[in-house]
Design a protein around this motif. Structure first.
Motif, PDB file in Angstrom:
ATOM      1  N   ASP A   4       0.834  -1.201   0.000  1.00 25.98           N
ATOM      2  CA  ASP A   4       0.000   0.000   0.000  1.00 25.98           C
ATOM      3  C   ASP A   4       0.869   1.252   0.000  1.00 25.98           C
ATOM      4  O   ASP A   4       0.666   2.185  -0.779  1.00 25.98           O
ATOM      5  N   ILE A   5       1.877   1.236   0.864  1.00 23.53           N
ATOM      6  CA  ILE A   5       2.773   2.394   0.957  1.00 23.53           C
ATOM      7  C   ILE A   5       3.486   2.601  -0.373  1.00 23.53           C
ATOM      8  O   ILE A   5       3.627   3.727  -0.860  1.00 23.53           O
ATOM      9  N   ARG A  30       1.236   4.160  -2.889  1.00 23.64           N
ATOM     10  CA  ARG A  30       1.047   5.586  -2.602  1.00 23.64           C
ATOM     11  C   ARG A  30       2.293   6.389  -2.979  1.00 23.64           C
ATOM     12  O   ARG A  30       2.192   7.509  -3.489  1.00 23.64           O
ATOM     13  N   ASP A  31       3.463   5.812  -2.694  1.00 18.36           N
ATOM     14  CA  ASP A  31       4.708   6.497  -3.046  1.00 18.36           C
ATOM     15  C   ASP A  31       4.808   6.683  -4.555  1.00 18.36           C
ATOM     16  O   ASP A  31       5.211   7.753  -5.033  1.00 18.36           O
ATOM     17  N   SER A  89       2.332   9.459  -5.691  1.00 16.75           N
ATOM     18  CA  SER A  89       2.680  10.841  -5.376  1.00 16.75           C
ATOM     19  C   SER A  89       3.959  11.260  -6.084  1.00 16.75           C
ATOM     20  O   SER A  89       4.102  12.423  -6.462  1.00 16.75           O
ATOM     21  N   ASP A  94       6.674  11.706  -4.859  1.00 15.06           N
ATOM     22  CA  ASP A  94       7.411  12.598  -3.970  1.00 15.06           C
ATOM     23  C   ASP A  94       8.618  11.855  -3.408  1.00 15.06           C
ATOM     24  O   ASP A  94       8.509  10.727  -2.957  1.00 15.06           O
ATOM     25  N   LYS A 144       9.700   9.165   1.461  1.00 13.73           N
ATOM     26  CA  LYS A 144       9.407   7.929   0.749  1.00 13.73           C
ATOM     27  C   LYS A 144      10.065   6.758   1.467  1.00 13.73           C
ATOM     28  O   LYS A 144      11.101   6.924   2.116  1.00 13.73           O
TER      29      LYS A 144
END
Lengths: 363, 405
Positions: free
Chosen positions: A292-293, A296-297, A300, A302, A306
């Motif tokens: 999941d992380i 999301r990373d 984004s 970003d 991270k």
């Protein structure tokens, strides 16, 4: 005083009655003999007896020879030369003998100053010294002598077995048997038939299941502190039979522990004696959270904040569990359950989670 | 009376004298220029000024230097944390005629984490644990105030144990799902609490989907949170559903609109451990309810799962929420149980310790300052040491002991 009076009285009666009389048992036999003689002589000569005053006539006594009294020689330690061979004085194990020990030694308990003048008893007839075992038969001189005696039975120590670890590595199985030698009508000894083998559990090739089963099968023959397993047998009449038997046990238990019975499949998570992270929900949560992380990373894009260790890697259960951060986390969770909760284990868990989720403490 | 207590204390002191002689002189905070807030308990002029306060009232600016010092919570921010506070704390604050909290290390640690947080990640969970009365709840309040200043939306469950127990509590079958149960009164209470904590922020927030309560009543898309709350309070039957709606909307909008949501749950173990006492909640068939069957708990559990972002969940475990035979330890996994651990894992456990010597001394000095300790012996160095010894530096114990002096 009372007895001498009664003697005089009897004599008077004898003189008057002139008859034999029964004498009381209190009189000494010697005296009664004398009276008998006088009685006879007085009967023979028909004359009056002469009264003998005691102590007027000198009596010669025959001295009894003195009883032979035991003469003790001085204790042995007094006559010992200083350069003697101690092994001759004390060749074998024996009880403490005060006379043979050439040094002063005291032992015992003195309750107060009135007892033995407040001094701890010396070695003479000291029971306390006799109670305990002594090592006077195992002095360096003795050991040297023993070694010298058995030296020509020894062979050279093999090369490459200098340390205990090397010995353990090359000879993992240690068997112990005993021989008993003593002077007696029979040379056999019951205890000589006992045989045992000892080995480290880690030397056996076992997987998690087999290891667990092995430990359960051998019971208290396994010592978890040292990791040793000891099999001992005395059920067969001969030593060699017992030795063979314990080796058989080892083989049997080893192969039995590798077997998987049908009922063993019914073991559930709650039946586990140890917490295994890979089988628990925690591992699944971890993998799904990390994926999941990562998603999301990626979304984004970003760079800051991270999860750097996840980049360019496929998030997959097998890949994730090999990451050092996850390994550390896994260890922390297992510690938490297997070693019990404490502030220390919780802190290691906290550190592991910080690394896992890239949370930084800024104080 | 005071004299006899003094005698008692001195006799105890003589008994502990050997212990006292070994200790070195107490190290106090260096005095700092801080305003004197109270008018109620006026200090005598000749008494030396004791440093136990800091003038830094903004919790965001607290650093390690402030540990052990009291700061005053301003009146308007007090309104935020007031409704969730334990009456005991409020009573103390009323007695002291001011609302002060001590700056403590766990709160600073939490603040440190929050400052460095990547909000785009799924919600991180923090779990406070510590001995009973060590200050877990007040640490939560400190953090809440801190986040409130930063403009976070606060979702606060002051005492989760309330939702799984209660005498004569109304338990209704959920209007949303028949196998769940509502607690109308508790839900309404929470709604007012939520409104009070986020005053001024809720009217701007609008719902993003339609919610149909009954055939005739529904909330259109774009209804403000304020209205949802008002509906819940006027129609108690739907108050639990309103809580569910608000929490769901917060989760959704946190991601889409970049709201920052702080979820605070005190005694979180009540969500995962069955309460088996006499006052456990039962349904109409007298069957005991599991915590997961209660809609409030169910909805809050969702807030604690890492399925959403732009939020933080801070929880505390407490022994009181567990059955009496499960209170032997204060550590999180023991209190949460396997299920609770699996739900919160991976979380950051933060230990809330008892007072350090410096903090305990600061607390005693504060009590002296507030005239809470009036006994002369309690004001001496020896007396302070004795108080620390007798209370074992546990904050709640210390407060209990000082209440009699």
């Amino acid at each position: 005083m009372a007895s001498s009076l009664s003697v005089k009285k009897t004599r008077l009666i004898l003189g008057v009655m002139n008859r034999s009389l029964h004498l009381s048992s209190s009189l000494k036999s010697q005296e009664s003999e004398k009276l008998e003689n006088k009685k006879e002589s007085s009967l023979d000569s028909e004359e009056f007896r002469v009264y003998e005053i005691k102590g007027l006539k000198k009596v010669s006594f025959v001295r009894r020879p003195e009883r032979w009294s035991k003469r003790f020689p001085p204790p042995r330690y007094r006559t010992m030369p200083t350069d003697q061979d101690w092994t001759d004085v004390w060749p074998t194990a024996s009880t403490f003998k005060w006379s043979a020990v050439p040094f002063p030694v005291r032992q015992g308990y003195v309750e107060n100053s009135s007892e033995n003048e407040g001094v701890i008893p010396s070695k003479y007839a000291n029971l306390e010294l006799m109670k305990g075992p002594n090592f006077l038969h195992l002095t360096p001189a003795h050991v040297k002598k023993h070694c010298k005696a058995i030296k020509h039975f020894c062979t050279q120590w093999p090369e490459g077995l200098d340390t205990d670890e090397q010995c353990q590595k090359h000879f993992p199985l240690e068997s112990v048997t005993s021989d008993y030698v003593f002077a007696g009508p029979s040379l056999t000894d019951d205890r000589a038939r006992v045989a045992s083998i000892k080995f480290k559990l880690t030397d056996l090739e076992l997987d998690n299941h087999a290891r667990d089963k092995f430990i359960r099968l051998v019971g208290d023959r396994y010592d978890p502190d040292t990791g040793d397993v000891v099999f001992e047998s005395n059920r067969c009449p001969l030593k060699s039979q017992n030795l063979e038997y314990v080796k058989f046990i080892l083989t049997a238990v080893y192969f039995e522990s590798w077997k998987r019975e049908s009922w063993e499949q019914q073991k559930e998570l709650s039946d586990m004696e140890q917490y295994v992270w890979d089988q628990n929900k925690s591992s699944k949560t971890c993998v799904s959270l990390l994926s999941d992380i990562k998603a999301r990373d990626m979304a984004s894009g970003d760079e800051q904040g991270k999860l750097s260790y996840l980049s360019e890697k496929e998030v997959d259960a097998s890949v994730v569990s090999d990451l050092p951060e996850v390994q550390q986390y896994k260890e922390a969770v297992e510690n938490l359950f297997n070693d019990g909760e404490s502030i220390e284990t919780l802190n290691t868990y906290r550190m592991a989670v910080e690394k896992l989720l890239n949370l930084k403490l800024d104080v | 009376m005071a004299a006899s207590i003094g005698q008692k204390l001195s006799s105890v002191a003589s008994r502990t004298n050997s212990l006292l002689k070994k200790t070195v002189k107490l190290t106090e905070h260096t005095p700092c220029a801080c305003p004197y807030y109270s008018t109620a308990a006026k200090r005598l002029e000749h008494e030396p000024r004791i440093a136990c306060r800091t003038s830094e009232t903004d919790p965001r600016k607290h650093t390690g230097d402030h540990v052990g010092l009291y700061y005053t919570v301003p009146e308007e921010e007090m309104a935020v944390i007031k409704t969730g506070m334990h009456p005991w704390h409020l009573r103390m604050m009323k007695s002291f005629n001011e609302s002060c909290l001590m700056v403590r290390k766990p709160a600073l640690e939490l603040k440190g984490y929050l400052d460095k947080l990547n909000l785009k990640h799924p919600v991180p969970r923090f779990l406070l644990y510590g001995r009973r009365g060590s200050g877990k709840t007040l640490t939560l309040h400190h953090t809440m105030q801190c986040c409130h200043k930063d403009g976070w939306i606060i979702v606060h469950a002051p005492w989760a144990g309330q939702w799984v127990r209660g005498w004569y509590k109304e338990v209704a079958v959920s209007t949303y799902k028949p196998d769940r149960y509502d607690l109308p009164a508790d839900s309404a209470e929470w709604l007012t609490h939520f409104r009070a904590q986020n005053l001024g922020k809720l009217s701007e927030l609008k719902t993003t989907s339609e919610y149909i309560w009954t055939k005739r009543e529904k909330a259109e898309v774009g209804t403000s949170f304020e209205e949802i709350i008002n509906f819940g309070l006027s129609r108690l039957k739907f108050s639990s559903d309103c809580v569910g709606v608000l929490l769901k909307e917060l989760r959704v909008q946190a991601e889409t609109q970049g709201l920052k949501v702080l979820v605070v749950v005190d005694s979180v173990n009540a969500f995962y451990v069955q309460w088996n006492q006499q006052n456990a909640l039962k349904n109409m068939e007298k069957k005991q309810l599991r915590p997961g069957e209660i809609s409030l708990v169910h909805n809050f559990k969702k807030m604690l799962s890492p399925t959403w972002s732009h939020g933080v969940a801070i929880c505390a475990v407490s022994e009181e929420a567990n059955d009496e035979d499960k209170r032997e330890d204060f550590t999180p996994i023991y209190l949460l149980g396997q299920e609770g651990f699996e739900a919160l894992d991976p979380f950051i456990p933060i230990y809330v310790p008892d007072y350090t010597e410096k903090e305990a001394l600061s607390n005693i000095n504060y009590y002296i300052d507030r005239n809470w300790i009036q006994n002369d012996y309690g004001k001496t160095d020896e007396g302070k040491r004795e108080l620390m010894f007798v209370s074992n530096r546990n904050p709640f114990n210390l407060a209990k002991i000082c209440a009699q002096l």
